[in-house]
Enzyme design. Structure first.
Site, PDB file in Angstrom:
ATOM      1  N   TYR A  23      32.467  34.250  10.634  1.00 18.14           N
ATOM      2  CA  TYR A  23      32.728  33.508   9.140  1.00 18.14           C
ATOM      3  C   TYR A  23      33.627  32.479   9.609  1.00 18.14           C
ATOM      4  O   TYR A  23      34.202  32.251   8.572  1.00 18.14           O
ATOM      5  CB  TYR A  23      32.917  34.925   7.947  1.00 18.14           C
ATOM      6  CG  TYR A  23      31.526  34.386   7.992  1.00 18.14           C
ATOM      7  CD1 TYR A  23      30.593  34.225   7.162  1.00 18.14           C
ATOM      8  CD2 TYR A  23      30.992  35.951   7.594  1.00 18.14           C
ATOM      9  CE1 TYR A  23      28.915  35.039   6.826  1.00 18.14           C
ATOM     10  CE2 TYR A  23      29.680  36.795   7.323  1.00 18.14           C
ATOM     11  CZ  TYR A  23      29.037  36.068   6.818  1.00 18.14           C
ATOM     12  OH  TYR A  23      27.812  36.319   6.289  1.00 18.14           O
ATOM     13  N   LYS A  65      22.916  42.990   5.036  1.00 16.99           N
ATOM     14  CA  LYS A  65      24.613  42.968   4.666  1.00 16.99           C
ATOM     15  C   LYS A  65      25.014  44.514   4.382  1.00 16.99           C
ATOM     16  O   LYS A  65      24.014  45.098   3.760  1.00 16.99           O
ATOM     17  CB  LYS A  65      24.946  42.115   4.083  1.00 16.99           C
ATOM     18  CG  LYS A  65      24.906  40.312   4.165  1.00 16.99           C
ATOM     19  CD  LYS A  65      25.686  39.813   3.640  1.00 16.99           C
ATOM     20  CE  LYS A  65      25.123  38.035   4.090  1.00 16.99           C
ATOM     21  NZ  LYS A  65      26.138  37.601   2.514  1.00 16.99           N
ATOM     22  N   THR A 124      22.238  30.716  -2.441  1.00 17.05           N
ATOM     23  CA  THR A 124      23.286  31.705  -1.960  1.00 17.05           C
ATOM     24  C   THR A 124      23.428  32.934  -3.003  1.00 17.05           C
ATOM     25  O   THR A 124      23.730  33.722  -3.394  1.00 17.05           O
ATOM     26  CB  THR A 124      24.625  31.647  -1.376  1.00 17.05           C
ATOM     27  OG1 THR A 124      23.962  30.778  -0.673  1.00 17.05           O
ATOM     28  CG2 THR A 124      25.392  32.144  -0.738  1.00 17.05           C
ATOM     29  N   ARG A 183      15.357  31.224   5.575  1.00 20.89           N
ATOM     30  CA  ARG A 183      16.382  31.094   4.684  1.00 20.89           C
ATOM     31  C   ARG A 183      15.550  30.448   3.355  1.00 20.89           C
ATOM     32  O   ARG A 183      16.067  31.068   2.183  1.00 20.89           O
ATOM     33  CB  ARG A 183      16.725  29.350   5.063  1.00 20.89           C
ATOM     34  CG  ARG A 183      17.955  28.740   6.459  1.00 20.89           C
ATOM     35  CD  ARG A 183      19.204  29.474   5.238  1.00 20.89           C
ATOM     36  NE  ARG A 183      19.933  29.431   4.440  1.00 20.89           N
ATOM     37  CZ  ARG A 183      21.029  29.848   4.384  1.00 20.89           C
ATOM     38  NH1 ARG A 183      22.521  30.317   5.251  1.00 20.89           N
ATOM     39  NH2 ARG A 183      21.797  29.323   3.159  1.00 20.89           N
ATOM     40  N   ASN A 221      24.919  39.690  -1.031  1.00 22.11           N
ATOM     41  CA  ASN A 221      23.821  38.983  -1.690  1.00 22.11           C
ATOM     42  C   ASN A 221      22.332  39.437   0.056  1.00 22.11           C
ATOM     43  O   ASN A 221      21.535  38.752   0.559  1.00 22.11           O
ATOM     44  CB  ASN A 221      23.427  37.503  -1.576  1.00 22.11           C
ATOM     45  CG  ASN A 221      25.035  36.498   0.034  1.00 22.11           C
ATOM     46  OD1 ASN A 221      25.028  37.515   0.239  1.00 22.11           O
ATOM     47  ND2 ASN A 221      24.733  35.148  -0.054  1.00 22.11           N
ATOM     48  N   HIS A 240      22.034  37.577   5.279  1.00 16.94           N
ATOM     49  CA  HIS A 240      22.563  35.928   6.079  1.00 16.94           C
ATOM     50  C   HIS A 240      21.584  35.758   6.889  1.00 16.94           C
ATOM     51  O   HIS A 240      20.826  36.237   7.870  1.00 16.94           O
ATOM     52  CB  HIS A 240      23.568  36.776   7.508  1.00 16.94           C
ATOM     53  CG  HIS A 240      23.623  35.335   7.656  1.00 16.94           C
ATOM     54  ND1 HIS A 240      25.093  34.905   7.825  1.00 16.94           N
ATOM     55  CD2 HIS A 240      23.382  34.991   8.935  1.00 16.94           C
ATOM     56  CE1 HIS A 240      24.638  33.470   8.130  1.00 16.94           C
ATOM     57  NE2 HIS A 240      24.203  33.886   9.670  1.00 16.94           N
ATOM     58  N   ARG A 263      17.154  37.742  -2.008  1.00 16.60           N
ATOM     59  CA  ARG A 263      18.132  37.877  -2.710  1.00 16.60           C
ATOM     60  C   ARG A 263      17.885  37.558  -4.232  1.00 16.60           C
ATOM     61  O   ARG A 263      18.342  38.734  -5.084  1.00 16.60           O
ATOM     62  CB  ARG A 263      18.773  37.178  -2.524  1.00 16.60           C
ATOM     63  CG  ARG A 263      19.892  36.279  -0.925  1.00 16.60           C
ATOM     64  CD  ARG A 263      20.269  35.111  -0.823  1.00 16.60           C
ATOM     65  NE  ARG A 263      21.194  35.756   0.004  1.00 16.60           N
ATOM     66  CZ  ARG A 263      22.108  34.658   1.065  1.00 16.60           C
ATOM     67  NH1 ARG A 263      21.212  33.176   0.794  1.00 16.60           N
ATOM     68  NH2 ARG A 263      22.813  35.133   2.080  1.00 16.60           N
ATOM     69  N   PHE A 317      37.184  32.547  -0.939  1.00 19.09           N
ATOM     70  CA  PHE A 317      36.376  33.922  -1.035  1.00 19.09           C
ATOM     71  C   PHE A 317      36.432  34.584   0.375  1.00 19.09           C
ATOM     72  O   PHE A 317      35.951  35.353   0.838  1.00 19.09           O
ATOM     73  CB  PHE A 317      34.562  33.774  -1.304  1.00 19.09           C
ATOM     74  CG  PHE A 317      34.360  32.647  -0.203  1.00 19.09           C
ATOM     75  CD1 PHE A 317      33.465  33.017   0.817  1.00 19.09           C
ATOM     76  CD2 PHE A 317      33.423  31.597  -1.565  1.00 19.09           C
ATOM     77  CE1 PHE A 317      32.528  32.634   1.522  1.00 19.09           C
ATOM     78  CE2 PHE A 317      33.016  30.382  -0.503  1.00 19.09           C
ATOM     79  CZ  PHE A 317      32.157  31.042   0.373  1.00 19.09           C
ATOM     80  N   GLU A 344      24.862  32.012  16.686  1.00 19.12           N
ATOM     81  CA  GLU A 344      25.201  33.797  16.081  1.00 19.12           C
ATOM     82  C   GLU A 344      24.254  34.521  17.193  1.00 19.12           C
ATOM     83  O   GLU A 344      24.606  35.326  16.845  1.00 19.12           O
ATOM     84  CB  GLU A 344      25.176  33.055  14.872  1.00 19.12           C
ATOM     85  CG  GLU A 344      25.208  32.493  14.283  1.00 19.12           C
ATOM     86  CD  GLU A 344      25.029  32.019  12.498  1.00 19.12           C
ATOM     87  OE1 GLU A 344      25.833  31.446  12.084  1.00 19.12           O
ATOM     88  OE2 GLU A 344      24.214  33.041  12.153  1.00 19.12           O
TER      89      GLU A 344
HETATM   90  P1  ADP Z   1      24.815  31.174   3.003  1.00 17.01           P
HETATM   91  O1  ADP Z   1      25.030  33.089   3.347  1.00 17.01           O
HETATM   92  O2  ADP Z   1      23.726  31.297   1.976  1.00 17.01           O
HETATM   93  O3  ADP Z   1      24.836  30.657   4.483  1.00 17.01           O
HETATM   94  P2  ADP Z   1      26.902  30.101   2.860  1.00 17.01           P
HETATM   95  O4  ADP Z   1      27.334  30.282   4.451  1.00 17.01           O
HETATM   96  O5  ADP Z   1      28.153  29.316   1.587  1.00 17.01           O
HETATM   97  O6  ADP Z   1      25.924  30.613   2.408  1.00 17.01           O
HETATM   98  O7  ADP Z   1      29.033  31.461   2.452  1.00 17.01           O
HETATM   99  C1  ADP Z   1      28.177  32.618   3.209  1.00 17.01           C
HETATM  100  C2  ADP Z   1      28.713  33.868   2.515  1.00 17.01           C
HETATM  101  O8  ADP Z   1      30.066  33.920   1.930  1.00 17.01           O
HETATM  102  C3  ADP Z   1      27.940  33.829   1.584  1.00 17.01           C
HETATM  103  O9  ADP Z   1      26.336  34.779   1.916  1.00 17.01           O
HETATM  104  C4  ADP Z   1      28.177  35.433   0.765  1.00 17.01           C
HETATM  105  O10 ADP Z   1      28.211  36.748   1.046  1.00 17.01           O
HETATM  106  C5  ADP Z   1      29.533  34.686   0.647  1.00 17.01           C
HETATM  107  N1  ADP Z   1      29.969  34.138  -0.741  1.00 17.01           N
HETATM  108  C6  ADP Z   1      29.764  32.169  -0.352  1.00 17.01           C
HETATM  109  N2  ADP Z   1      30.084  31.865  -1.371  1.00 17.01           N
HETATM  110  C7  ADP Z   1      31.178  32.933  -2.325  1.00 17.01           C
HETATM  111  C8  ADP Z   1      31.221  33.178  -3.770  1.00 17.01           C
HETATM  112  N3  ADP Z   1      31.721  32.005  -4.114  1.00 17.01           N
HETATM  113  N4  ADP Z   1      32.110  33.705  -4.315  1.00 17.01           N
HETATM  114  C9  ADP Z   1      32.203  34.710  -3.500  1.00 17.01           C
HETATM  115  N5  ADP Z   1      31.380  34.859  -2.139  1.00 17.01           N
HETATM  116  C10 ADP Z   1      30.776  34.025  -1.854  1.00 17.01           C
HETATM  117 MG    MG Z   2      25.761  30.281   5.547  1.00 18.20          MG
END
Ligand code: ADP
Ligand code: MG
Length: 138
Positions: free
Chosen positions: A49, A9, A91, A85, A112, A115, A102, A57, A126
């Site tokens: 997304y 990212k 996350t 993962r 973070n 992805h 992370r 968010f 994807e």
């Molecule tokens: P992951 O990337 O671990 O699969 P998610 O799919 O839940 O997590 O979320 C996608 C992305 O959105 C996260 O990697 C992060 O960049 C952002 N994100 C998720 N939850 C939050 C939050 N509570 N506040 C701000 N950004 C968030």
């Molecule tokens: Mg995700």
């Protein structure tokens, strides 16, 4: 053998740490079988997304993901989706385990660093969202 989609990212490309992240990927027996550096358009990021479009968010996430270059990658290996993962960590980096990408590199829950797909079905979708099969080289 299976495949997962990884994105390094903007927070990570800005800090020039893509090589450090790739080293962790490769040290954990995942092979980078496709990789390109791109700038996501707003449309492309929103489509990627889409599942989060009703989350509070979402707008910030799209701003962030379009704020700089990203590296999209296809990783291949045994249990690639779950393996990646595990290497990524939680996350929220505050909850990520020691030794994960992370834990080591993420700045906060949004920025973070990486992805990774969350299921084999999503991995296929994807990967197809960013790559032509001809761009993936075993
Ligand atoms: P992951 O990337 O671990 O699969 P998610 O799919 O839940 O997590 O979320 C996608 C992305 O959105 C996260 O990697 C992060 O960049 C952002 N994100 C998720 N939850 C939050 C939050 N509570 N506040 C701000 N950004 C968030
Ligand atoms: Mg995700």
């Amino acid at each position: 053998m299976n495949r997962t989609l990884s994105i390094i990212k903007p927070d990570a490309t800005k800090r020039n740490i893509t090589g450090s992240i790739n080293k962790i990927i490769e040290d954990n027996n995942l092979i980078i079988v496709a990789q390109k550096r791109i700038k996501l358009s707003r449309d492309k990021a929103e489509g990627f997304y889409a599942i989060h479009k009703d989350k509070p968010f979402f707008n910030d996430l799209i701003e962030y993901m379009t704020s700089g270059p990203v590296i999209v990658q296809v990783l291949q290996g045994e249990n690639a989706v779950q393996q990646y993962r595990n290497i990524m960590g939680a996350t929220n980096p505050d909850n990520a385990e020691e030794g994960t990408i992370r834990k080591e590199f993420a700045l906060n829950i949004q920025e973070n660093s990486v992805h990774g797909s969350d299921s084999d079905d999503n991995a296929k979708l994807e990967i197809n969202y960013f790559f032509d099969e001809s761009e993936i080289i075993n």
